[in-house]
Design a protein around this motif. Structure first.
Motif, PDB file in Angstrom:
ATOM      1  N   MET A   1       0.849  -1.168   0.000  1.00 21.81           N
ATOM      2  CA  MET A   1       0.000   0.000   0.000  1.00 21.81           C
ATOM      3  C   MET A   1       0.893   1.229   0.000  1.00 21.81           C
ATOM      4  SD  MET A   1      -3.060   1.322   0.122  1.00 21.81           S
ATOM      5  CE  MET A   1      -4.044  -0.108   0.387  1.00 21.81           C
ATOM      6  N   LEU A   2       0.744   2.022  -1.054  1.00 23.56           N
ATOM      7  CA  LEU A   2       1.545   3.242  -1.160  1.00 23.56           C
ATOM      8  C   LEU A   2       0.835   4.449  -0.560  1.00 23.56           C
ATOM      9  CD1 LEU A   2       3.015   2.921  -4.758  1.00 23.56           C
ATOM     10  CD2 LEU A   2       4.131   2.445  -2.580  1.00 23.56           C
ATOM     11  N   ALA A   3      -0.488   4.482  -0.672  1.00 22.79           N
ATOM     12  CA  ALA A   3      -1.251   5.609  -0.140  1.00 22.79           C
ATOM     13  C   ALA A   3      -2.657   5.156   0.204  1.00 22.79           C
ATOM     14  CB  ALA A   3      -1.307   6.739  -1.165  1.00 22.79           C
ATOM     15  N   TYR A   4      -3.266   5.834   1.169  1.00 23.74           N
ATOM     16  CA  TYR A   4      -4.630   5.527   1.572  1.00 23.74           C
ATOM     17  C   TYR A   4      -5.295   6.814   2.052  1.00 23.74           C
ATOM     18  CZ  TYR A   4      -8.565   4.095   4.405  1.00 23.74           C
ATOM     19  OH  TYR A   4      -9.824   3.973   4.928  1.00 23.74           O
ATOM     20  N   VAL A  16      -0.397   2.409   5.435  1.00 29.69           N
ATOM     21  CA  VAL A  16       0.524   2.545   4.311  1.00 29.69           C
ATOM     22  C   VAL A  16       1.674   1.572   4.557  1.00 29.69           C
ATOM     23  CG1 VAL A  16       2.126   4.117   3.177  1.00 29.69           C
ATOM     24  CG2 VAL A  16      -0.121   4.929   3.866  1.00 29.69           C
ATOM     25  N   GLY A  17       2.071   0.858   3.515  1.00 25.51           N
ATOM     26  CA  GLY A  17       3.121  -0.141   3.637  1.00 25.51           C
ATOM     27  C   GLY A  17       2.604  -1.559   3.822  1.00 25.51           C
ATOM     28  N   ALA A  18       1.277  -1.719   3.943  1.00 27.03           N
ATOM     29  CA  ALA A  18       0.691  -3.055   4.104  1.00 27.03           C
ATOM     30  C   ALA A  18       1.016  -3.897   2.868  1.00 27.03           C
ATOM     31  CB  ALA A  18      -0.817  -2.960   4.294  1.00 27.03           C
ATOM     32  N   PRO A  19       1.379  -5.171   3.063  1.00 22.07           N
ATOM     33  CA  PRO A  19       1.722  -6.032   1.924  1.00 22.07           C
ATOM     34  C   PRO A  19       0.500  -6.427   1.094  1.00 22.07           C
ATOM     35  CG  PRO A  19       1.825  -7.279   3.963  1.00 22.07           C
ATOM     36  CD  PRO A  19       1.549  -5.844   4.341  1.00 22.07           C
ATOM     37  N   LYS A  24      -5.948 -10.220  -0.264  1.00 18.20           N
ATOM     38  CA  LYS A  24      -6.537 -11.378  -0.946  1.00 18.20           C
ATOM     39  C   LYS A  24      -8.039 -11.399  -0.692  1.00 18.20           C
ATOM     40  CE  LYS A  24      -2.580 -14.393  -1.209  1.00 18.20           C
ATOM     41  NZ  LYS A  24      -1.947 -15.645  -0.849  1.00 18.20           N
ATOM     42  N   GLY A  25      -8.796 -11.706  -1.752  1.00 17.29           N
ATOM     43  CA  GLY A  25     -10.244 -11.747  -1.646  1.00 17.29           C
ATOM     44  C   GLY A  25     -10.920 -10.412  -1.903  1.00 17.29           C
TER      45      GLY A  25
END
Length: 89
Positions: A1-4, A16-19, A24-25
């Motif tokens: 995750m680059l931005a939210y 931000v940074g979440a893989p 999934k899903g």
């Protein structure tokens, strides 16, 4: 995750940074896998409001390099539909 960016109605609290595996899903993950725009409508059970989720893959040389996704409440649309159904009955 680059931005939210959180929404006014729904905040998924995605760090931000979440893989990528964390998604999934979801329509975002499916858009990455299929290289196609994904759209999904869901009821209020997940976030307290009915919503439409859309994900658009970002391609470079036919390779997915990211996804832009949005989640939009369709609460007003649902209420309008329900009101119209009550009027017909």
């Amino acid at each position: 995750m680059l931005a939210y960016l959180p929404g006014k109605t729904v905040d998924l609290k995605i760090p931000v940074g979440a893989p990528v595996e964390n998604f999934k899903g979801t329509v975002s993950y499916t858009a990455m896998e299929t290289k196609k725009v994904q759209r999904e409508e869901r009821g209020a059970q997940n976030f307290g409001v009915p919503y439409i989720s859309t994900a658009v893959p970002i391609l470079e040389d036919d390779r997915v390099i990211g996804v832009i996704a949005s989640l939009t409440s369709n609460n007003r649309h649902i209420k309008l539909q329900e009101g119209a159904q009550e009027t017909v009955q």
